[in-house]
Scaffold this active site. Sequence first.
Site, PDB file in Angstrom:
ATOM      1  N   GLY A  26      -4.549  -4.162  -3.816  1.00 28.22           N
ATOM      2  CA  GLY A  26      -5.527  -3.107  -4.074  1.00 28.22           C
ATOM      3  C   GLY A  26      -4.727  -1.897  -4.501  1.00 28.22           C
ATOM      4  O   GLY A  26      -4.052  -1.282  -3.684  1.00 28.22           O
ATOM      5  N   HIS A  27      -4.748  -1.613  -5.783  1.00 28.21           N
ATOM      6  CA  HIS A  27      -3.917  -0.526  -6.324  1.00 28.21           C
ATOM      7  C   HIS A  27      -4.829   0.614  -6.765  1.00 28.21           C
ATOM      8  O   HIS A  27      -5.691   0.436  -7.620  1.00 28.21           O
ATOM      9  CB  HIS A  27      -3.064  -1.039  -7.494  1.00 28.21           C
ATOM     10  CG  HIS A  27      -2.039  -2.046  -7.051  1.00 28.21           C
ATOM     11  ND1 HIS A  27      -1.167  -2.681  -7.901  1.00 28.21           N
ATOM     12  CD2 HIS A  27      -1.738  -2.508  -5.811  1.00 28.21           C
ATOM     13  CE1 HIS A  27      -0.388  -3.490  -7.207  1.00 28.21           C
ATOM     14  NE2 HIS A  27      -0.721  -3.407  -5.947  1.00 28.21           N
ATOM     15  N   ALA A  31      -7.284  -0.852   0.732  1.00 28.53           N
ATOM     16  CA  ALA A  31      -8.016  -0.717  -0.529  1.00 28.53           C
ATOM     17  C   ALA A  31      -8.707  -2.028  -0.910  1.00 28.53           C
ATOM     18  O   ALA A  31      -9.596  -2.040  -1.750  1.00 28.53           O
ATOM     19  CB  ALA A  31      -7.063  -0.285  -1.645  1.00 28.53           C
ATOM     20  N   ASP A  49       0.808  -1.219   0.000  1.00 30.06           N
ATOM     21  CA  ASP A  49       0.000   0.000   0.000  1.00 30.06           C
ATOM     22  C   ASP A  49       0.846   1.276   0.000  1.00 30.06           C
ATOM     23  O   ASP A  49       0.442   2.303   0.548  1.00 30.06           O
ATOM     24  CB  ASP A  49      -0.965   0.032   1.213  1.00 30.06           C
ATOM     25  CG  ASP A  49      -1.912  -1.139   1.199  1.00 30.06           C
ATOM     26  OD1 ASP A  49      -2.279  -1.589   0.098  1.00 30.06           O
ATOM     27  OD2 ASP A  49      -2.274  -1.605   2.291  1.00 30.06           O
ATOM     28  N   GLN A 109       1.956  -6.051  -3.208  1.00 31.08           N
ATOM     29  CA  GLN A 109       2.405  -6.181  -1.810  1.00 31.08           C
ATOM     30  C   GLN A 109       3.720  -5.396  -1.617  1.00 31.08           C
ATOM     31  O   GLN A 109       3.939  -4.434  -2.307  1.00 31.08           O
ATOM     32  CB  GLN A 109       2.551  -7.657  -1.399  1.00 31.08           C
ATOM     33  CG  GLN A 109       1.217  -8.381  -1.281  1.00 31.08           C
ATOM     34  CD  GLN A 109       0.621  -8.816  -2.613  1.00 31.08           C
ATOM     35  OE1 GLN A 109       1.275  -9.459  -3.416  1.00 31.08           O
ATOM     36  NE2 GLN A 109      -0.619  -8.476  -2.865  1.00 31.08           N
ATOM     37  N   LYS A 123       1.958   2.032  -5.159  1.00 31.99           N
ATOM     38  CA  LYS A 123       2.465   1.429  -6.406  1.00 31.99           C
ATOM     39  C   LYS A 123       1.532   1.707  -7.584  1.00 31.99           C
ATOM     40  O   LYS A 123       1.975   2.009  -8.685  1.00 31.99           O
ATOM     41  CB  LYS A 123       2.614  -0.097  -6.230  1.00 31.99           C
ATOM     42  CG  LYS A 123       3.625  -0.492  -5.178  1.00 31.99           C
ATOM     43  CD  LYS A 123       3.630  -1.990  -4.937  1.00 31.99           C
ATOM     44  CE  LYS A 123       2.368  -2.537  -4.324  1.00 31.99           C
ATOM     45  NZ  LYS A 123       2.095  -2.102  -2.937  1.00 31.99           N
ATOM     46  N   GLY A 151     -10.620  -2.820   3.466  1.00 34.13           N
ATOM     47  CA  GLY A 151     -11.161  -1.697   4.233  1.00 34.13           C
ATOM     48  C   GLY A 151     -10.669  -1.643   5.673  1.00 34.13           C
ATOM     49  O   GLY A 151     -11.089  -0.792   6.455  1.00 34.13           O
TER      50      GLY A 151
HETATM   51  P1  GDP Z   1      -0.691   0.345  -3.581  1.00 35.79           P
HETATM   52  O1  GDP Z   1      -1.334  -0.898  -3.096  1.00 35.79           O
HETATM   53  O2  GDP Z   1       0.776   0.381  -3.339  1.00 35.79           O
HETATM   54  O3  GDP Z   1      -1.034   0.658  -5.010  1.00 35.79           O
HETATM   55  O4  GDP Z   1      -1.309   1.536  -2.696  1.00 35.79           O
HETATM   56  P2  GDP Z   1      -2.866   1.720  -2.310  1.00 35.79           P
HETATM   57  O5  GDP Z   1      -3.606   2.172  -3.497  1.00 35.79           O
HETATM   58  O6  GDP Z   1      -3.363   0.520  -1.591  1.00 35.79           O
HETATM   59  O7  GDP Z   1      -2.763   2.837  -1.211  1.00 35.79           O
HETATM   60  C1  GDP Z   1      -2.194   4.075  -1.459  1.00 35.79           C
HETATM   61  C2  GDP Z   1      -3.257   5.151  -1.171  1.00 35.79           C
HETATM   62  O8  GDP Z   1      -2.633   6.421  -1.104  1.00 35.79           O
HETATM   63  C3  GDP Z   1      -4.283   5.278  -2.276  1.00 35.79           C
HETATM   64  O9  GDP Z   1      -5.507   5.673  -1.696  1.00 35.79           O
HETATM   65  C4  GDP Z   1      -3.740   6.407  -3.154  1.00 35.79           C
HETATM   66  O10 GDP Z   1      -4.740   7.090  -3.885  1.00 35.79           O
HETATM   67  C5  GDP Z   1      -3.126   7.292  -2.113  1.00 35.79           C
HETATM   68  N1  GDP Z   1      -1.953   8.079  -2.519  1.00 35.79           N
HETATM   69  C6  GDP Z   1      -0.928   7.707  -3.338  1.00 35.79           C
HETATM   70  N2  GDP Z   1       0.026   8.673  -3.361  1.00 35.79           N
HETATM   71  C7  GDP Z   1      -0.426   9.657  -2.557  1.00 35.79           C
HETATM   72  C8  GDP Z   1       0.128  10.893  -2.115  1.00 35.79           C
HETATM   73  O11 GDP Z   1       1.220  11.281  -2.473  1.00 35.79           O
HETATM   74  N3  GDP Z   1      -0.629  11.628  -1.245  1.00 35.79           N
HETATM   75  C9  GDP Z   1      -1.848  11.230  -0.798  1.00 35.79           C
HETATM   76  N4  GDP Z   1      -2.507  12.018   0.043  1.00 35.79           N
HETATM   77  N5  GDP Z   1      -2.392  10.059  -1.179  1.00 35.79           N
HETATM   78  C10 GDP Z   1      -1.679   9.277  -2.023  1.00 35.79           C
HETATM   79  P1  IMO Z   2      -0.930  -4.127  -2.257  1.00 39.79           P
HETATM   80  O1  IMO Z   2      -0.495  -4.689  -3.586  1.00 39.79           O
HETATM   81  C1  IMO Z   2      -0.942  -4.555   2.088  1.00 39.79           C
HETATM   82  C2  IMO Z   2      -1.041  -8.636   3.676  1.00 39.79           C
HETATM   83  C3  IMO Z   2      -2.287  -9.047   4.431  1.00 39.79           C
HETATM   84  C4  IMO Z   2      -1.700 -10.052   5.403  1.00 39.79           C
HETATM   85  C5  IMO Z   2      -0.617 -10.737   4.579  1.00 39.79           C
HETATM   86  C6  IMO Z   2      -1.038 -12.063   3.961  1.00 39.79           C
HETATM   87  O2  IMO Z   2      -2.206  -3.379  -2.319  1.00 39.79           O
HETATM   88  O3  IMO Z   2       0.190  -3.383  -1.600  1.00 39.79           O
HETATM   89  P2  IMO Z   2      -2.596 -12.702   1.900  1.00 39.79           P
HETATM   90  O4  IMO Z   2      -4.052 -12.429   1.654  1.00 39.79           O
HETATM   91  O5  IMO Z   2      -1.706 -12.132   0.864  1.00 39.79           O
HETATM   92  O6  IMO Z   2      -2.313 -14.142   2.187  1.00 39.79           O
HETATM   93  O7  IMO Z   2      -2.288 -11.923   3.287  1.00 39.79           O
HETATM   94  O8  IMO Z   2      -0.285  -9.831   3.542  1.00 39.79           O
HETATM   95  N1  IMO Z   2      -1.288  -8.102   2.318  1.00 39.79           N
HETATM   96  C7  IMO Z   2      -1.200  -6.810   1.992  1.00 39.79           C
HETATM   97  N2  IMO Z   2      -0.984  -5.717   2.744  1.00 39.79           N
HETATM   98  N3  IMO Z   2      -1.084  -4.414   0.758  1.00 39.79           N
HETATM   99  C8  IMO Z   2      -1.277  -5.497  -0.021  1.00 39.79           C
HETATM  100  O9  IMO Z   2      -1.279  -5.437  -1.375  1.00 39.79           O
HETATM  101  C9  IMO Z   2      -1.387  -6.765   0.596  1.00 39.79           C
HETATM  102  N4  IMO Z   2      -1.607  -8.019   0.134  1.00 39.79           N
HETATM  103  C10 IMO Z   2      -1.524  -8.826   1.195  1.00 39.79           C
HETATM  104  O10 IMO Z   2      -2.887  -7.958   5.083  1.00 39.79           O
HETATM  105  O11 IMO Z   2      -1.050  -9.370   6.454  1.00 39.79           O
HETATM  106 MG    MG Z   3      -2.874  -1.516  -1.849  1.00 40.14          MG
END
Ligand code: GDP
Ligand code: IMO
Ligand code: MG
Length: 437
Positions: free
Chosen positions: A39-40, A304, A12, A226, A15, A307
């Site tokens: 969840g991207h 993402a 999270d 991840q 990416k 929740g």
């Molecule tokens: P990922 O799994 O690595 O793709 O990241 P996620 O999408 O799960 O979580 C990143 C969250 O931060 C998302 O809600 C993005 O929209 C938000 N986000 C990304 N870059 C920024 C930033 O520079 N500032 C803020 N405020 N939000 C950001």
């Molecule tokens: P993105 O790509 C954050 C965590 C879960 C749990 C562990 C194992 O959005 O960064 P799993 O369902 O993979 O067997 O769960 O890994 N986890 C993540 N945490 N971002 C993710 O993906 C994750 N995908 C799995 O919360 O601790």
């Molecule tokens: Mg994510």
Amino acid sequence: MNVIIVGAQWGDEGKGKVVDLYSAKAEYIVRYQGGNNAGHTLVVNGRKTVLHLIPSGILHPGKICLIGNGVVFDPNVFFEEIEALQTSKALADTAHESVRVSERAHVILPYHRLLDRLREEHAAGGKIGTTVRGIGPAYEDKIARRGIQVVDLLHPELLRSKLEKAIEEKNVLLKHHFGAPAIELAPLYDECLQLGERLRPFVADVRSLLVNALRQDRPVLFEGAQGTLLDVDHGTYPYVTSSSTVAGGAFTGTGLGPNFPAKVIGIAKAYTTRVGTGPFPTEIERTEPETAERIRKVGAEFGATTGRPRRTGWLDLVALKYAVEVNGMTGLALMKIDILDDFDFLKVCTAYRLGGNTLYDLPSCIEDLERVEPAYEVLPGWPKYDRTQIRGRGDLPPELQSYLNFIEAFLGIPIVLMSTGPGREETWELSDPFAKI
Ligand code: GDP
Ligand code: IMO
Ligand code: MG
């Protein structure tokens, strides 16, 4: 040049945003591990899209989005995502021209989701806190050599006996260990056949597509899911996911060797978060609850995919330096810098203390990592500033420049991108990793 994106912390990190941004420069975007546990989030023109399985290049027309053999693939989630993108007009009806799935990817089936849930429910103390998407059980079957691959769904005459073999042991486990009903072969077989027919136009030899792309010098962007500390070999085992989230996964997860030009860009937040259980040395939920709450609120730190509230903490440079090493990282994208605006001071962890010793590296023993105390450097915070007035790094508040300089000096790699908001435009690219050297 080609670019491998990896999460540098516990996932999270942002990416999805970076992959969306970099996709403008790539022709092929490929997911190489994980599944719909990811969840991207992409925010384009104020509109939010969350992708779990389809590569984050999909919002750029004309790109080829690939799902590699290293991914565990849930066909139902795939079709839901395709349909949602078509409804929002982000994807044409001829989606199979731009989205392809590897024949060799392993399929997540209903019994994987069931086992994931039952394992978590029955784990007395050591719950992993998984996303319950069936990821772990699907990878288990792959390694145990009883997995069902995408190509199997296209061969009805072979599929039945493979499914039979796949569920044999599971039914013993379900019945005698979990007290749950057994899996019935006939409806499972029918479901798989239907999914296979629907999937047929999307299935491809992704490895060979990529080999040709690289031969023709077409830029490829590898999208990790991840984060490094969730890697099954190099993460905080057993509190990890079940795939190779590090840059090496980009090779095994696509079928390419490491002999093409590539930059490895790690994505990190300016602080740290983690969802699920497991050690997190710089966590401040208990020690500084108000700051934790502030970061979670301002940073909207809720998963993402599930929740769940994310656990928050200060930037951990020991863990990040480790991530630089295990990924061969060449540059860092620093995300969510805006969330740290207007703090009086910021802490960054530069070492761990354990039983009178100072550690500069991540201990391999998980129980030790659970016991370490972070040693912090305290840096001054920066005030809110008018981002419209910033043309380059030199225009940033001096305290923020010091924060960035400190990180770069500690890690020994440059910050190539800074992000100050979820939108595509809220980004400064300091250098272009796709540029030919
Ligand atoms: P990922 O799994 O690595 O793709 O990241 P996620 O999408 O799960 O979580 C990143 C969250 O931060 C998302 O809600 C993005 O929209 C938000 N986000 C990304 N870059 C920024 C930033 O520079 N500032 C803020 N405020 N939000 C950001
Ligand atoms: P993105 O790509 C954050 C965590 C879960 C749990 C562990 C194992 O959005 O960064 P799993 O369902 O993979 O067997 O769960 O890994 N986890 C993540 N945490 N971002 C993710 O993906 C994750 N995908 C799995 O919360 O601790
Ligand atoms: Mg994510």
